[in-house]
Design a protein around this motif. Structure first.
Motif, mmCIF file in Angstrom:
data_model
loop_
_atom_site.group_PDB
_atom_site.id
_atom_site.type_symbol
_atom_site.label_atom_id
_atom_site.label_comp_id
_atom_site.label_asym_id
_atom_site.label_seq_id
_atom_site.Cartn_x
_atom_site.Cartn_y
_atom_site.Cartn_z
ATOM 1 N N ASN A 164 0.765 -0.940 0.165
ATOM 2 C CA ASN A 164 0.206 0.046 -0.135
ATOM 3 C C ASN A 164 0.666 1.271 -0.136
ATOM 4 O O ASN A 164 0.809 2.439 -0.435
ATOM 5 C CB ASN A 164 -1.153 0.001 1.529
ATOM 6 C CG ASN A 164 -1.564 1.162 0.999
ATOM 7 O OD1 ASN A 164 -2.263 1.165 0.190
ATOM 8 N ND2 ASN A 164 -2.576 1.558 2.202
ATOM 9 N N TYR A 165 1.802 0.727 0.445
ATOM 10 C CA TYR A 165 2.935 2.879 0.929
ATOM 11 C C TYR A 165 4.118 1.803 -0.255
ATOM 12 O O TYR A 165 5.080 3.101 -0.041
ATOM 13 C CB TYR A 165 3.004 2.720 2.796
ATOM 14 C CG TYR A 165 2.189 3.043 3.204
ATOM 15 C CD1 TYR A 165 0.978 3.030 2.655
ATOM 16 C CD2 TYR A 165 2.417 3.389 4.770
ATOM 17 C CE1 TYR A 165 -0.234 3.885 3.211
ATOM 18 C CE2 TYR A 165 1.202 3.323 5.214
ATOM 19 C CZ TYR A 165 0.326 4.065 4.819
ATOM 20 O OH TYR A 165 -0.902 3.935 5.268
ATOM 21 N N ILE A 249 -6.988 10.739 -2.180
ATOM 22 C CA ILE A 249 -5.955 9.202 -1.745
ATOM 23 C C ILE A 249 -5.009 9.473 -0.221
ATOM 24 O O ILE A 249 -4.883 7.798 -0.227
ATOM 25 C CB ILE A 249 -4.699 9.744 -2.706
ATOM 26 C CG1 ILE A 249 -3.927 8.449 -3.477
ATOM 27 C CG2 ILE A 249 -3.582 10.955 -2.868
ATOM 28 C CD1 ILE A 249 -4.276 6.888 -3.599
ATOM 29 N N VAL A 250 -4.452 10.258 0.200
ATOM 30 C CA VAL A 250 -4.450 9.804 1.838
ATOM 31 C C VAL A 250 -5.337 9.214 2.517
ATOM 32 O O VAL A 250 -5.101 8.060 3.078
ATOM 33 C CB VAL A 250 -4.243 11.046 2.397
ATOM 34 C CG1 VAL A 250 -3.675 10.742 3.837
ATOM 35 C CG2 VAL A 250 -3.057 12.290 1.462
ATOM 36 N N TRP A 251 -6.822 9.923 2.447
ATOM 37 C CA TRP A 251 -8.071 9.214 3.152
ATOM 38 C C TRP A 251 -8.377 7.438 2.963
ATOM 39 O O TRP A 251 -8.362 6.702 3.455
ATOM 40 C CB TRP A 251 -9.334 9.671 2.537
ATOM 41 C CG TRP A 251 -10.247 10.059 3.692
ATOM 42 C CD1 TRP A 251 -10.579 10.287 4.748
ATOM 43 C CD2 TRP A 251 -11.682 8.265 3.961
ATOM 44 N NE1 TRP A 251 -11.699 9.909 5.895
ATOM 45 C CE2 TRP A 251 -12.084 7.888 4.716
ATOM 46 C CE3 TRP A 251 -11.096 7.341 2.887
ATOM 47 C CZ2 TRP A 251 -12.910 7.343 5.144
ATOM 48 C CZ3 TRP A 251 -11.823 6.320 3.452
ATOM 49 C CH2 TRP A 251 -13.147 6.515 4.435
ATOM 50 N N GLN A 252 -7.737 7.471 1.377
ATOM 51 C CA GLN A 252 -7.832 6.040 0.966
ATOM 52 C C GLN A 252 -6.796 5.635 1.960
ATOM 53 O O GLN A 252 -7.567 3.937 2.271
ATOM 54 C CB GLN A 252 -7.644 5.357 -0.658
ATOM 55 C CG GLN A 252 -9.025 6.253 -1.216
ATOM 56 C CD GLN A 252 -8.883 6.340 -2.563
ATOM 57 O OE1 GLN A 252 -8.625 5.443 -3.121
ATOM 58 N NE2 GLN A 252 -9.128 7.634 -3.167
ATOM 59 N N LYS A 253 -5.708 5.655 1.403
ATOM 60 C CA LYS A 253 -4.280 4.596 2.244
ATOM 61 C C LYS A 253 -4.718 4.711 3.802
ATOM 62 O O LYS A 253 -4.272 3.452 4.457
ATOM 63 C CB LYS A 253 -3.488 5.276 1.464
ATOM 64 C CG LYS A 253 -2.482 5.672 0.414
ATOM 65 C CD LYS A 253 -1.200 5.429 -0.004
ATOM 66 C CE LYS A 253 -0.915 5.928 -1.639
ATOM 67 N NZ LYS A 253 -0.865 3.822 -1.715
ATOM 68 N N ASN A 254 -4.836 5.670 4.692
ATOM 69 C CA ASN A 254 -4.948 5.448 5.958
ATOM 70 C C ASN A 254 -6.145 4.201 6.216
ATOM 71 O O ASN A 254 -6.163 3.493 6.679
ATOM 72 C CB ASN A 254 -5.446 6.797 6.753
ATOM 73 C CG ASN A 254 -4.331 7.981 6.760
ATOM 74 O OD1 ASN A 254 -3.044 6.835 6.804
ATOM 75 N ND2 ASN A 254 -4.260 8.748 6.972
ATOM 76 N N ALA A 255 -7.237 4.354 5.276
ATOM 77 C CA ALA A 255 -8.200 3.093 5.510
ATOM 78 C C ALA A 255 -8.272 2.066 5.249
ATOM 79 O O ALA A 255 -8.639 1.222 5.551
ATOM 80 C CB ALA A 255 -9.623 3.749 4.907
ATOM 81 N N THR A 256 -7.585 1.976 3.506
ATOM 82 C CA THR A 256 -7.350 0.525 4.099
ATOM 83 C C THR A 256 -5.680 0.083 4.547
ATOM 84 O O THR A 256 -6.215 -1.193 5.101
ATOM 85 C CB THR A 256 -5.911 1.389 2.263
ATOM 86 O OG1 THR A 256 -7.248 1.616 1.289
ATOM 87 C CG2 THR A 256 -5.491 -0.524 1.957
ATOM 88 N N THR A 257 -4.952 1.262 5.247
ATOM 89 C CA THR A 257 -3.953 0.608 6.140
ATOM 90 C C THR A 257 -5.363 -0.185 7.622
ATOM 91 O O THR A 257 -4.711 -1.517 8.136
ATOM 92 C CB THR A 257 -4.045 1.477 6.747
ATOM 93 O OG1 THR A 257 -2.934 1.888 6.174
ATOM 94 C CG2 THR A 257 -2.147 0.851 7.662
ATOM 95 N N VAL A 258 -5.887 0.456 8.105
ATOM 96 C CA VAL A 258 -7.419 0.369 8.810
ATOM 97 C C VAL A 258 -7.439 -1.040 8.802
ATOM 98 O O VAL A 258 -7.764 -2.404 9.173
ATOM 99 C CB VAL A 258 -7.785 0.920 9.205
ATOM 100 C CG1 VAL A 258 -8.673 0.488 10.520
ATOM 101 C CG2 VAL A 258 -7.142 1.990 10.177
#
Length: 326
Positions: A164-165, A249-258
């Motif tokens: 993801n990152y 995109i930042v929101w997407q990556k944070n939500a995906t991480t959780v």
């Protein structure tokens, strides 16, 4: 009921306290025995306070409340949930109260999962994390395994976060390995000096190899409650996943991480009980997915919005009742 968690903070606090009392009240009056565990740090804690069951219940309750508030603040600070709602706190408390209301390894794993999430969240426009946060996150995974050995499976979630990152450099991999090894270097040193290293190594090897697909279908009411919690989580998970593209995109990556934490949680089930599912292991991703299931974007039609509110109120009530009967 859901609308009460949109604005009035005082009412939200009172509802959370009332729900917590209903979930934990019986255990405070008639404290159950503290759950045992073979992980080194948790076992030491068990030896210290297992003879004081009410103290174990009080400590567990305070930890769950603190973790729920911490997760709520974390998700709000990175913009994943509204700033004005305490519903994430309630959802976390509900999940961590089913099925046990005393001190268990899952409570410590839940708190450490929140700490891992804190390290992995993006807070700037930079779409990756620094090496020190990588090291801290994997060190926390190692620490979690000392309270509950199967939580080493959280490394699977981290490896998906790597994708993801885009953490592909040799520094990133070295930081991951050093972080994961750091708690164990300290532990092995202590065990070696105290002459317990061989015993610990043999016990750990046995535990990690003890995959067993266990199930318990004797308590029909508890099974029904567990199925409700599983269904709410899955619906919320897929619903949130389907709407990720509507956010930055930042929101997407944070939500995906959780959400990716659920992969490690699912792997942990192989070492405990596959069914009924121990939903406490999914408390962190459930909190995010459940919040967005219960607080979707408002409809333009008043009649449609009012009907949906009734449905969401019923879902929240069923979730609470399901935890109560588990």
């Amino acid at each position: 009921m859901v609308n009460l968690f949109r604005k009035n903070t005082v009412v939200q606090v009172l509802l959370i306290l009332a729900a917590t009392l209903l979930l934990w009240g019986r255990s405070l009056v008639y404290p159950p025995a503290m759950a045992d565990g073979d992980a080194v740090l948790y076992h030491l804690l068990y030896l210290g306070i297992s003879s004081l069951p009410r103290l174990a219940v009080v400590i567990a309750l305070l930890l769950v409340l603190a973790e729920g508030v911490w997760l709520n603040l974390l998700l709000a600070n990175v913009g994943l949930v509204p700033q004005t709602t305490l519903l994430p706190t309630l959802l976390y408390i509900i999940l961590m109260s089913a099925p046990a209301t005393t001190l268990t390894p899952a409570i410590f794993v839940g708190g450490i999962m929140i700490a891992i999430t804190h390290q992995l969240m993006l807070r700037t426009t930079l779409l990756t994390i620094t090496t020190d946060k990588i090291c801290s996150a994997t060190a926390l995974i190692g620490l979690a395994s000392m309270f509950y050995l199967p939580s080493l499976a959280l490394i699977l979630s981290y490896l998906l976060v790597v994708i993801n990152y885009r953490l592909y450099s040799w520094r990133d991999w070295l930081s991951m390995l050093l972080g994961l090894a750091a708690p164990y270097i300290m532990l092995l040193t202590v065990l070696y000096l105290t002459g317990n290293l061989t015993i610990w190594l043999s016990g750990t090897y046995y535990s990690l190899g003890g995959i067993s697909l266990q199930s318990d279908t004797e308590k029909a009411l508890a099974i029904g409650g567990n199925l409700v919690l599983v269904l709410v989580f899955l619906v919320g998970l897929f619903a949130l996943w389907g709407h990720l593209g509507e956010h930055p995109i930042v929101w997407q990556k944070n939500a995906t991480t959780v959400m990716l934490l659920s992969v490690g949680s699912a792997a942990m089930l192989l070492y405990s009980r596959v069914f009924p599912v121990d939903m406490r292991l999914f408390a962190v991703p459930f909190t995010l997915c459940g919040l967005h299931l219960l607080m979707p974007e408002k409809s333009h039609s008043y009649g449609h919005r009012k009907q949906r509110t009734w449905i969401l109120d019923i879902v929240l009530l069923l979730t609470f009742i399901a935890a109560l009967v588990c």
